[in-house]
Write an enzyme that holds these catalytic residues in place. Sequence first.
Site, PDB file in Angstrom:
ATOM      1  N   ALA A 182       4.049   3.829   2.121  1.00 20.68           N
ATOM      2  CA  ALA A 182       4.372   5.295   2.780  1.00 20.68           C
ATOM      3  C   ALA A 182       4.400   5.808   1.229  1.00 20.68           C
ATOM      4  O   ALA A 182       3.728   4.706   0.172  1.00 20.68           O
ATOM      5  CB  ALA A 182       5.914   5.464   2.800  1.00 20.68           C
ATOM      6  N   GLY A 234       3.639   0.951   4.539  1.00 20.13           N
ATOM      7  CA  GLY A 234       3.318   1.799   5.913  1.00 20.13           C
ATOM      8  C   GLY A 234       1.950   1.543   6.365  1.00 20.13           C
ATOM      9  O   GLY A 234       1.005   2.070   7.163  1.00 20.13           O
ATOM     10  N   GLU A 284       1.525  -0.635   8.826  1.00 20.48           N
ATOM     11  CA  GLU A 284       2.247  -0.491   9.955  1.00 20.48           C
ATOM     12  C   GLU A 284       1.986   0.121  10.970  1.00 20.48           C
ATOM     13  O   GLU A 284       1.582   0.335  11.402  1.00 20.48           O
ATOM     14  CB  GLU A 284       3.464  -0.142   9.287  1.00 20.48           C
ATOM     15  CG  GLU A 284       4.926  -0.856   9.133  1.00 20.48           C
ATOM     16  CD  GLU A 284       5.798  -0.485   8.145  1.00 20.48           C
ATOM     17  OE1 GLU A 284       5.987   0.917   6.921  1.00 20.48           O
ATOM     18  OE2 GLU A 284       7.023  -1.047   8.320  1.00 20.48           O
ATOM     19  N   GLU A 323       6.784  -4.106  -0.520  1.00 23.66           N
ATOM     20  CA  GLU A 323       8.221  -2.906  -0.221  1.00 23.66           C
ATOM     21  C   GLU A 323       9.752  -4.046  -1.129  1.00 23.66           C
ATOM     22  O   GLU A 323      10.279  -3.312  -2.017  1.00 23.66           O
ATOM     23  CB  GLU A 323       9.063  -2.376   0.997  1.00 23.66           C
ATOM     24  CG  GLU A 323       8.321  -1.592   1.575  1.00 23.66           C
ATOM     25  CD  GLU A 323       6.668  -2.248   2.544  1.00 23.66           C
ATOM     26  OE1 GLU A 323       6.880  -3.276   2.062  1.00 23.66           O
ATOM     27  OE2 GLU A 323       6.531  -0.561   3.569  1.00 23.66           O
TER      28      GLU A 323
HETATM   29  N1  CAA Z   1       2.773   6.117  -2.578  1.00 21.21           N
HETATM   30  C1  CAA Z   1       2.544   7.143  -4.239  1.00 21.21           C
HETATM   31  N2  CAA Z   1       1.407   6.860  -4.531  1.00 21.21           N
HETATM   32  C2  CAA Z   1       0.964   5.495  -4.631  1.00 21.21           C
HETATM   33  C3  CAA Z   1       0.852   4.499  -3.530  1.00 21.21           C
HETATM   34  C4  CAA Z   1       1.777   5.218  -2.701  1.00 21.21           C
HETATM   35  N3  CAA Z   1       2.252   4.051  -2.052  1.00 21.21           N
HETATM   36  N4  CAA Z   1       0.436   4.099  -3.917  1.00 21.21           N
HETATM   37  C5  CAA Z   1      -0.530   4.134  -4.843  1.00 21.21           C
HETATM   38  N5  CAA Z   1      -0.364   5.464  -6.154  1.00 21.21           N
HETATM   39  C6  CAA Z   1      -0.680   6.135  -6.185  1.00 21.21           C
HETATM   40  C7  CAA Z   1      -0.946   5.585  -7.766  1.00 21.21           C
HETATM   41  O1  CAA Z   1       0.392   6.422  -8.382  1.00 21.21           O
HETATM   42  C8  CAA Z   1      -1.919   5.983  -8.918  1.00 21.21           C
HETATM   43  O2  CAA Z   1      -2.236   7.876  -8.774  1.00 21.21           O
HETATM   44  P1  CAA Z   1      -2.518   8.507 -10.069  1.00 21.21           P
HETATM   45  O3  CAA Z   1      -3.821   8.206 -10.671  1.00 21.21           O
HETATM   46  O4  CAA Z   1      -2.033   9.441 -10.246  1.00 21.21           O
HETATM   47  O5  CAA Z   1      -1.808   7.615 -11.472  1.00 21.21           O
HETATM   48  C9  CAA Z   1      -2.898   5.802  -7.687  1.00 21.21           C
HETATM   49  O6  CAA Z   1      -2.631   5.869  -6.288  1.00 21.21           O
HETATM   50  C10 CAA Z   1      -3.981   5.030  -7.346  1.00 21.21           C
HETATM   51  O7  CAA Z   1      -3.028   3.667  -7.773  1.00 21.21           O
HETATM   52  P2  CAA Z   1      -3.750   2.560  -8.749  1.00 21.21           P
HETATM   53  O8  CAA Z   1      -3.580   2.979 -10.077  1.00 21.21           O
HETATM   54  O9  CAA Z   1      -2.071   1.531  -8.969  1.00 21.21           O
HETATM   55  O10 CAA Z   1      -4.752   1.443  -8.277  1.00 21.21           O
HETATM   56  P3  CAA Z   1      -4.854   0.377  -8.750  1.00 21.21           P
HETATM   57  O11 CAA Z   1      -6.249  -0.550  -7.756  1.00 21.21           O
HETATM   58  O12 CAA Z   1      -4.609  -0.297 -10.417  1.00 21.21           O
HETATM   59  O13 CAA Z   1      -3.561  -0.520  -7.303  1.00 21.21           O
HETATM   60  C11 CAA Z   1      -2.507  -0.998  -5.585  1.00 21.21           C
HETATM   61  C12 CAA Z   1      -3.861  -0.501  -6.321  1.00 21.21           C
HETATM   62  C13 CAA Z   1      -1.515  -2.327  -5.853  1.00 21.21           C
HETATM   63  C14 CAA Z   1      -2.118  -0.837  -4.195  1.00 21.21           C
HETATM   64  C15 CAA Z   1      -0.745  -0.429  -6.385  1.00 21.21           C
HETATM   65  O14 CAA Z   1      -1.679   0.945  -6.389  1.00 21.21           O
HETATM   66  C16 CAA Z   1       0.119   0.174  -5.594  1.00 21.21           C
HETATM   67  O15 CAA Z   1       0.752  -1.294  -5.420  1.00 21.21           O
HETATM   68  N6  CAA Z   1       0.380   0.958  -4.160  1.00 21.21           N
HETATM   69  C17 CAA Z   1       2.140   0.565  -3.927  1.00 21.21           C
HETATM   70  C18 CAA Z   1       2.071  -0.295  -3.191  1.00 21.21           C
HETATM   71  C19 CAA Z   1       3.972   0.006  -2.307  1.00 21.21           C
HETATM   72  O16 CAA Z   1       4.299  -0.840  -2.615  1.00 21.21           O
HETATM   73  N7  CAA Z   1       2.638   0.263  -0.702  1.00 21.21           N
HETATM   74  C20 CAA Z   1       4.033   0.471  -0.304  1.00 21.21           C
HETATM   75  C21 CAA Z   1       4.932   1.894   0.488  1.00 21.21           C
HETATM   76  S1  CAA Z   1       7.571   1.763   0.574  1.00 21.21           S
HETATM   77  C22 CAA Z   1       6.360   1.964   2.064  1.00 21.21           C
HETATM   78  O17 CAA Z   1       5.414   1.437   2.598  1.00 21.21           O
HETATM   79  C23 CAA Z   1       7.835   1.832   3.427  1.00 21.21           C
HETATM   80  C24 CAA Z   1       7.996   1.845   4.546  1.00 21.21           C
HETATM   81  O18 CAA Z   1       7.830   0.791   5.598  1.00 21.21           O
HETATM   82  C25 CAA Z   1       6.989   2.880   5.075  1.00 21.21           C
END
Ligand code: CAA
Length: 258
Positions: free
Chosen positions: A66, A109, A112, A132
């Site tokens: 998400a 998400g 999911e 998460e």
């Molecule tokens: N939400 C918003 N932005 C996100 C995102 C997310 N879930 N995942 C990645 N992005 C964005 C980053 O902020 C980044 O944006 P900028 O270029 O503007 O800085 C861009 O996508 C590229 O990401 P990274 O630079 O972080 O890429 P990476 O290759 O270094 O890392 C990753 C990849 C490990 C997937 C890392 O992006 C990450 O940890 N993302 C978050 C994953 C996460 O926590 N997901 C769970 C979300 S909560 C949820 O999903 C709740 C639910 O049950 C519905």
Amino acid sequence: MSNYNFIQLRVEEAVGIIELYRSEVLNALNRKMVDEIVEALESYDRNERIRTIVITGNEKAFAAGADIEEMANDDPVTLEKLNQFAVWDKIALVRKPIIAAVNGYALGGGFELVLNCDIIIASEKAMFGFPEVNIGAMPGAGGTQRLTKVIGKTKALEWLWLGETMSAKEAYQLGVINRLVAPEIVFEEAMKFAKRLSKQAPLSLKLIKEAVNKAVDSSLQDGLQLERKNFYLLFGSKDQKEGMKAFIEKRQPNFTGE
Ligand code: CAA
């Protein structure tokens, strides 16, 4: 809604394809994007020319969860009013087969969404996980329930508590995915599977899906309600604010238990 901003649709033979299209943020699912996905699924489900649906992302990400920025400052009352996960329930009502073709990250998400599909074809480079916990939250769109039903309590807790990413090979060994293939052919394999299904009797497929879902979902609704309340509740905690702020500021979070 027929102009989509975050997905692209195309039809090949009797297969309706949905491509997640927000690559600049690894296909992070904002609320509008989820609405679009559900609307596209429903429209393919109504369309008599379509027999099977394929959902895919890009080489780097199916979907990395998400949209953290969108929800970082939400509070439980806002989330309860938005009732943002209710739309996810509609995916389970789609009667035609849905195949996920997964390359790259399928996290939170995104995972999911994959678990809401019926058949999962993944690339050897796909990565699955529920991170998460690392941002002071928890899955809210069915992850705790659907993963547990697939792999059992102890493995699910390990995965959900540690918030680690699992390789496609591990996911395959745990029975989460159907096929593991080379990254270059993941979409092609999903299409092959979809075209094969498209030749089966449509009504049989639908009624088999309904019966199989009944077998696994008998108490899913209760679990989903509890998960949803707990997800909303976490947005009243300081750790959720800190966790998501730290993600946006690209630093390690400092959790205090509040
Ligand atoms: N939400 C918003 N932005 C996100 C995102 C997310 N879930 N995942 C990645 N992005 C964005 C980053 O902020 C980044 O944006 P900028 O270029 O503007 O800085 C861009 O996508 C590229 O990401 P990274 O630079 O972080 O890429 P990476 O290759 O270094 O890392 C990753 C990849 C490990 C997937 C890392 O992006 C990450 O940890 N993302 C978050 C994953 C996460 O926590 N997901 C769970 C979300 S909560 C949820 O999903 C709740 C639910 O049950 C519905």
